[in-house]
Design a protein around this motif. Structure first.
Motif, PDB file in Angstrom:
ATOM      1  N   VAL A   1       0.921  -1.219  -0.062  1.00 19.10           N
ATOM      2  CA  VAL A   1      -0.063  -0.139  -0.133  1.00 19.10           C
ATOM      3  C   VAL A   1       0.771   1.220   0.171  1.00 19.10           C
ATOM      4  CG1 VAL A   1      -1.749   1.191   1.328  1.00 19.10           C
ATOM      5  CG2 VAL A   1      -1.767  -1.431   1.404  1.00 19.10           C
ATOM      6  N   SER A   2       0.560   2.252  -0.796  1.00 17.67           N
ATOM      7  CA  SER A   2       1.543   3.347  -0.823  1.00 17.67           C
ATOM      8  C   SER A   2       1.101   4.333   0.063  1.00 17.67           C
ATOM      9  CB  SER A   2       1.311   4.224  -2.462  1.00 17.67           C
ATOM     10  OG  SER A   2      -0.055   4.339  -2.581  1.00 17.67           O
ATOM     11  N   LEU A   3       1.612   5.239   0.343  1.00 13.06           N
ATOM     12  CA  LEU A   3       1.580   6.382   1.119  1.00 13.06           C
ATOM     13  C   LEU A   3       0.215   7.130   0.625  1.00 13.06           C
ATOM     14  CD1 LEU A   3       2.224   8.241   3.708  1.00 13.06           C
ATOM     15  CD2 LEU A   3       3.886   9.327   2.079  1.00 13.06           C
TER      16      LEU A   3
ATOM     17  N   CYS B   1       2.823  13.868   0.759  1.00 13.43           N
ATOM     18  CA  CYS B   1       3.126  13.005  -0.733  1.00 13.43           C
ATOM     19  C   CYS B   1       4.216  13.797  -1.247  1.00 13.43           C
ATOM     20  CB  CYS B   1       1.949  12.979  -1.420  1.00 13.43           C
ATOM     21  SG  CYS B   1       0.738  11.779  -0.601  1.00 13.43           S
ATOM     22  N   ARG B   2       4.313  15.142  -1.351  1.00 15.96           N
ATOM     23  CA  ARG B   2       5.245  15.779  -2.135  1.00 15.96           C
ATOM     24  C   ARG B   2       6.349  15.764  -1.453  1.00 15.96           C
ATOM     25  NH1 ARG B   2       3.140  20.470  -1.681  1.00 15.96           N
ATOM     26  NH2 ARG B   2       4.302  21.313  -0.078  1.00 15.96           N
ATOM     27  N   ILE B   3       6.685  15.737  -0.159  1.00 24.00           N
ATOM     28  CA  ILE B   3       8.098  15.656   0.580  1.00 24.00           C
ATOM     29  C   ILE B   3       8.277  14.135   0.794  1.00 24.00           C
ATOM     30  CG2 ILE B   3       8.988  16.148   2.820  1.00 24.00           C
ATOM     31  CD1 ILE B   3       6.705  18.336   3.336  1.00 24.00           C
TER      32      ILE B   3
ATOM     33  N   GLY C   1       4.739   9.992  -2.647  1.00 25.63           N
ATOM     34  CA  GLY C   1       3.549   9.322  -2.560  1.00 25.63           C
ATOM     35  C   GLY C   1       3.491   7.948  -3.038  1.00 25.63           C
ATOM     36  N   ASP C   2       4.293   7.476  -3.566  1.00 22.03           N
ATOM     37  CA  ASP C   2       4.238   5.914  -4.107  1.00 22.03           C
ATOM     38  C   ASP C   2       5.194   5.238  -3.075  1.00 22.03           C
ATOM     39  OD1 ASP C   2       3.137   6.647  -6.413  1.00 22.03           O
ATOM     40  OD2 ASP C   2       4.758   7.213  -7.592  1.00 22.03           O
ATOM     41  N   SER C   3       5.736   5.868  -2.014  1.00 23.06           N
ATOM     42  CA  SER C   3       6.380   5.017  -0.968  1.00 23.06           C
ATOM     43  C   SER C   3       5.588   4.213  -0.354  1.00 23.06           C
ATOM     44  CB  SER C   3       7.220   5.834   0.111  1.00 23.06           C
ATOM     45  OG  SER C   3       6.405   6.959   0.572  1.00 23.06           O
TER      46      SER C   3
END
Length: 372
Positions: A92-94, A126-128, A131-133
């Protein structure tokens, strides 16, 4: 065999099952403790056949909704032929974690302003962090935000948003998003101290209240008399007010746990003027909320501009209540009335002058009569 079982189409049932696979995945500790099952093993649980598989030390199961073994075998074969069993547990991504938390906020009764604030924070997170982490180290995240000059209070709110979303995602998708080094005690830095409420002088306070409209003045007066936070003002209802007899106050306001910032229930006394405000609101109310979502920030700012004084916010009025109350009352009682967890937070409102500090030494002056 009944008509309902004859009409059960294995392929259609398997298709419906595939569409909800991720939703219904769950941990079955009872199965994993007893024995390991092969790929797609059928187990009868309380008369209903369940498809069970072991994956990575985790036992996954899904009820097939039938008591007939032949039909259960047909559904299991259809799933196996389509390659949908055992299900693949994707990470599951952030971004998905934050979306789950945002979608759950209306159910918890969060205000529209707070939801918009959380949406802004989610986009920033998500920008920092990316979002895909699929994992996050809270210690690294805190150090990065500290390096950017962000206050500890903001970092705390962002991590709370992530942790709540991760909890919801774990309930829906086992083994999803990973949180490392959770539960940090993040301290606020001195930058955030200047944004705390400041007590307002009595003469300035009278001029400020006289320059407001009636609705805005009533809300400000209620904050001054009770010391409630702005988020708590929006959530209190008429059913929370109880008339009491034989107490120093005529009524008690019980703040429910979900209506407070600390998520702990507490009681606040209501004086006669505060009770009069509530009775006026009750006669004109159209719903259960006493004050609702109305926001008078613009009117308060306009009044301050007309008076040529600094902006006064609701947090300043709460600080005014705390500063007056702690001088003449027990600090622990004031702490509980304000909803603080620690007495050191309440002590910020206590201004100790040199005269008051030295006056402590005169408590027992004249008590020992044998000394002349």
């Amino acid at each position: 065999m009944g008509n309902s079982l004859r009409a059960l189409d294995p392929n259609a049932t398997a298709a419906r099952w595939r569409s909800g696979t991720r939703k219904y995945l769950k941990r079955e500790d009872g199965f994993s403790r007893r024995r390991r099952h092969g790929e797609g093993a059928l187990v009868q649980v309380r008369g209903i056949y369940t498809l069970v598989s072991s994956r990575g030390g985790r036992s996954l199961s899904r009820s097939l909704g039938t008591r007939n073994k032949r039909v259960a075998n047909s559904i299991a074969k259809a799933l196996t032929a389509a390659g949908d069993w055992p299900p693949v547990i994707g990470s599951v991504s952030l971004r998905e974690v934050l979306d789950l938390e945002l979608s759950d906020m209306p159910r918890r009764g969060c205000s529209l302003a707070w939801r918009k604030n959380c949406e802004y924070m989610a986009a920033s997170i998500c920008r920092i962090a990316g979002g895909d982490s699929t994992s996050l180290s809270t210690r690294d995240y805190e150090s990065r935000r500290r390096f950017g000059g962000v206050s500890g209070q903001t970092i705390r709110k962002e991590l709370q948003l992530i942790l709540r979303g991760a909890k919801i995602s774990t309930e829906s998708w086992p083994g999803g998003f990973t949180i490392k080094s959770a539960g940090l005690a993040i301290r606020s830095n001195p930058i955030s101290q200047q944004r705390r409420g400041v007590a307002v002088d009595d003469s300035v306070l009278r001029l400020f209240l006289a320059a407001l409209t009636r609705e805005a003045r009533v809300r400000c007066e209620f904050v001054i008399m009770t010391g409630l936070r702005a988020c708590e003002m929006r959530r209190i209802e008429f059913r929370d007010v109880e008339i009491v007899e034989g107490w120093p106050v005529p009524a008690v306001l019980t703040l429910r746990a979900e209506a407070t910032k600390s998520r702990r229930q507490r009681e606040v006394g209501l004086c006669n003027d505060a009770l009069h405000i509530i009775e006026e609101k009750r006669s004109l109310a159209e719903g259960p909320l006493i004050f609702g979502e109305a926001n008078y920030k613009k009117q308060m700012a306009a009044a301050c501009r007309r008076l040529a004084i600094r902006n006064i916010h609701l947090r300043d009025l709460r600080s005014t209540f705390a500063s007056r109350a702690i001088v003449n009352h027990d600090p622990v009682a004031v702490m509980r009335a304000l909803g603080h967890r620690d007495l050191s937070t309440t002590e910020r409102y206590l201004e100790t002058t040199r005269t008051r500090l030295l006056d402590v030494a005169t408590i027992y002056d004249g008590f020992f009569s044998h000394r002349t």
